[in-house]
Scaffold this motif. Sequence first.
Motif, PDB file in Angstrom:
ATOM      1  N   HIS A  66      -1.633 -53.650   9.561  1.00 52.98           N
ATOM      2  CA  HIS A  66      -1.107 -53.280   8.242  1.00 52.98           C
ATOM      3  C   HIS A  66      -2.031 -52.179   7.727  1.00 52.98           C
ATOM      4  CE1 HIS A  66      -4.272 -56.217   7.455  1.00 52.98           C
ATOM      5  NE2 HIS A  66      -4.507 -55.520   6.364  1.00 52.98           N
ATOM      6  N   GLU A 102     -10.941 -51.264  -0.617  1.00 51.65           N
ATOM      7  CA  GLU A 102      -9.825 -51.487   0.300  1.00 51.65           C
ATOM      8  C   GLU A 102      -8.509 -51.516  -0.480  1.00 51.65           C
ATOM      9  OE1 GLU A 102      -9.897 -54.003   4.179  1.00 51.65           O
ATOM     10  OE2 GLU A 102      -9.319 -55.324   2.537  1.00 51.65           O
ATOM     11  N   CYS A 151      -3.635 -60.731   6.990  1.00 51.32           N
ATOM     12  CA  CYS A 151      -4.423 -59.638   7.580  1.00 51.32           C
ATOM     13  C   CYS A 151      -4.512 -59.772   9.102  1.00 51.32           C
ATOM     14  CB  CYS A 151      -5.815 -59.599   6.963  1.00 51.32           C
ATOM     15  SG  CYS A 151      -5.751 -59.265   5.205  1.00 51.32           S
ATOM     16  N   HIS A 173      -4.006 -49.629   4.591  1.00 51.64           N
ATOM     17  CA  HIS A 173      -4.644 -49.540   3.277  1.00 51.64           C
ATOM     18  C   HIS A 173      -4.897 -48.081   2.933  1.00 51.64           C
ATOM     19  CE1 HIS A 173      -5.571 -53.798   2.837  1.00 51.64           C
ATOM     20  NE2 HIS A 173      -5.973 -53.809   4.097  1.00 51.64           N
ATOM     21  N   HIS A 178      -5.288 -51.497  10.116  1.00 55.42           N
ATOM     22  CA  HIS A 178      -6.205 -52.380  10.822  1.00 55.42           C
ATOM     23  C   HIS A 178      -5.569 -53.753  10.998  1.00 55.42           C
ATOM     24  CE1 HIS A 178      -8.451 -54.322   7.130  1.00 55.42           C
ATOM     25  NE2 HIS A 178      -7.151 -54.419   7.018  1.00 55.42           N
TER      26      HIS A 178
END
Length: 135
Positions: free
Chosen positions: A39, A124, A33, A41, A14
């Motif tokens: 990137h 997350e 972010c 998760h 995301h």
Amino acid sequence: MLYVTRKMHFSAAHRLHNPALSDDENLGIFDKCNNPHGHGHNYILEVTVCGKPNPATGYVIDLKKLKKIIDDEIITKVDHKHLNFDVGFLESVIPTVENLAVAFWNILYTKIKEGKLYKITLFETETSFVEYYGE
Ligand code: NI
């Protein structure tokens, strides 16, 4: 009242970015972010259903059925996807862990017929997670 939980995993990419703000403002708010190409998760999703055991089965909800609902409605749509681009129900949603938890709740709430959806917990990272009880 009993609370039964099914834990699931998915991996997704995301980018946290609000198109209504400038690039500098986005970088200021979202920092790493906001990385332009996203990137990833490894998320952990826990879905908790509450209710009384059905006298005929002893189940609040058959956990095999709950797993299938979560798989069909959420996991197959988000696993190994880019949440900003690939997921219809997340269109125009900033894919923070908060917004994901609410989106998952809204979908699962209508699909769970045995017991009642009680809580969505979404990790997350190992150390960061949200809990959502609806409303
Ligand atoms: Ni992130």
